[in-house]
Design a protein around this motif. Structure first.
Motif, PDB file in Angstrom:
ATOM      1  N   ARG A   7      85.818  70.978  69.106  1.00  0.00           N
ATOM      2  CA  ARG A   7      86.500  72.434  68.697  1.00  0.00           C
ATOM      3  C   ARG A   7      87.832  71.993  67.960  1.00  0.00           C
ATOM      4  O   ARG A   7      87.817  72.811  67.092  1.00  0.00           O
ATOM      5  N   GLN A   8      88.187  71.046  67.834  1.00  0.00           N
ATOM      6  CA  GLN A   8      89.405  70.623  67.036  1.00  0.00           C
ATOM      7  C   GLN A   8      88.852  70.393  65.470  1.00  0.00           C
ATOM      8  O   GLN A   8      89.565  70.888  64.584  1.00  0.00           O
ATOM      9  N   ILE A   9      87.745  69.837  65.443  1.00  0.00           N
ATOM     10  CA  ILE A   9      87.080  69.570  64.220  1.00  0.00           C
ATOM     11  C   ILE A   9      86.889  70.906  63.550  1.00  0.00           C
ATOM     12  O   ILE A   9      87.093  71.133  62.292  1.00  0.00           O
ATOM     13  N   TRP A  10      86.199  71.834  64.207  1.00  0.00           N
ATOM     14  CA  TRP A  10      85.734  73.186  63.743  1.00  0.00           C
ATOM     15  C   TRP A  10      86.788  73.941  63.479  1.00  0.00           C
ATOM     16  O   TRP A  10      87.007  74.926  62.387  1.00  0.00           O
ATOM     17  N   LEU A  11      87.995  73.727  64.121  1.00  0.00           N
ATOM     18  CA  LEU A  11      89.222  74.576  64.047  1.00  0.00           C
ATOM     19  C   LEU A  11      89.737  74.204  62.640  1.00  0.00           C
ATOM     20  O   LEU A  11      90.242  75.041  61.802  1.00  0.00           O
ATOM     21  N   VAL A  12      89.890  72.781  62.362  1.00  0.00           N
ATOM     22  CA  VAL A  12      90.305  72.259  61.237  1.00  0.00           C
ATOM     23  C   VAL A  12      89.581  72.698  59.921  1.00  0.00           C
ATOM     24  O   VAL A  12      90.128  73.283  58.920  1.00  0.00           O
ATOM     25  N   ILE A  13      88.295  72.913  60.100  1.00  0.00           N
ATOM     26  CA  ILE A  13      87.286  73.190  58.963  1.00  0.00           C
ATOM     27  C   ILE A  13      87.569  74.730  58.648  1.00  0.00           C
ATOM     28  O   ILE A  13      87.720  75.250  57.779  1.00  0.00           O
ATOM     29  N   GLU A  14      87.638  75.538  59.870  1.00  0.00           N
ATOM     30  CA  GLU A  14      88.144  76.890  59.594  1.00  0.00           C
ATOM     31  C   GLU A  14      89.409  77.194  58.961  1.00  0.00           C
ATOM     32  O   GLU A  14      89.294  77.986  58.178  1.00  0.00           O
ATOM     33  N   GLU A  15      90.547  76.299  59.099  1.00  0.00           N
ATOM     34  CA  GLU A  15      91.834  76.392  58.478  1.00  0.00           C
ATOM     35  C   GLU A  15      91.881  75.895  57.221  1.00  0.00           C
ATOM     36  O   GLU A  15      92.860  76.283  56.482  1.00  0.00           O
ATOM     37  N   THR A  16      90.870  75.310  56.914  1.00  0.00           N
ATOM     38  CA  THR A  16      90.929  74.802  55.543  1.00  0.00           C
ATOM     39  C   THR A  16      90.434  75.566  54.226  1.00  0.00           C
ATOM     40  O   THR A  16      89.703  76.346  54.664  1.00  0.00           O
ATOM     41  N   GLN A  17      91.311  75.475  53.243  1.00  0.00           N
ATOM     42  CA  GLN A  17      90.955  76.421  52.267  1.00  0.00           C
ATOM     43  C   GLN A  17      89.576  76.296  51.708  1.00  0.00           C
ATOM     44  O   GLN A  17      88.977  75.131  51.467  1.00  0.00           O
ATOM     45  N   THR A  18      88.955  77.292  51.337  1.00  0.00           N
ATOM     46  CA  THR A  18      87.709  77.455  50.737  1.00  0.00           C
ATOM     47  C   THR A  18      87.529  76.654  49.466  1.00  0.00           C
ATOM     48  O   THR A  18      86.621  75.765  49.317  1.00  0.00           O
ATOM     49  N   ASN A  19      88.488  76.712  48.765  1.00  0.00           N
ATOM     50  CA  ASN A  19      88.291  75.765  47.503  1.00  0.00           C
ATOM     51  C   ASN A  19      88.351  74.363  47.532  1.00  0.00           C
ATOM     52  O   ASN A  19      87.820  73.520  46.859  1.00  0.00           O
ATOM     53  N   ILE A  20      89.027  73.894  48.622  1.00  0.00           N
ATOM     54  CA  ILE A  20      88.849  72.380  49.223  1.00  0.00           C
ATOM     55  C   ILE A  20      87.403  72.022  49.694  1.00  0.00           C
ATOM     56  O   ILE A  20      86.742  71.093  49.382  1.00  0.00           O
ATOM     57  N   LEU A  21      86.932  72.907  50.537  1.00  0.00           N
ATOM     58  CA  LEU A  21      85.637  72.670  51.282  1.00  0.00           C
ATOM     59  C   LEU A  21      84.493  72.540  50.082  1.00  0.00           C
ATOM     60  O   LEU A  21      83.604  72.115  50.104  1.00  0.00           O
TER      61      LEU A  21
END
Length: 71
Positions: A7-21
Motif C-alpha cells: 500500500r505504501q509503495i502504491w501511495l508513493v507512486i500515486e503521489e509522484t508527479q507524472t513528469n517524474i514517472l
C-alpha cells in the motif's frame, strides 16, 4: 513483502508527479521511488532489494497509469 508495504509503495507512486514517472529512465525511476519510500519508512537492505525488484517488475504498469493521468 506485507500488504502495508505494498500500500505504501502504491501511495508513493500515486503521489509522484507524472513528469517524474514518465521522464526518468527505469533505473532512475526505481531509485526515485525507493528514496521517497525511505523518507517515509526506514527500510532494511532486504526490504530495499525486495521493493526494488517489485517496482522494477511493475514499471510498465506505473508508466501506463501515469499516461492515463494525462488523458
Amino acid at each position: 513483502m506485507n500488504s502495508s508495504t505494498l500500500r505504501q509503495i502504491w501511495l508513493v507512486i500515486e503521489e509522484t508527479q507524472t513528469n517524474i514517472l514518465l521522464g526518468f529512465n527505469d533505473a532512475e525511476l526505481i531509485q526515485q521511488l525507493l528514496r521517497q519510500l525511505e523518507n517515509k519508512k526506514l527500510l532494511t537492505s532486504e526490504e530495499t532489494s525486495a521493493i526494488s525488484a517489485y517496482i522494477s517488475s511493475r514499471v510498465p504498469l506505473i508508466r501506463d497509469l501515469a499516461l492515463a493521468r494525462t488523458a
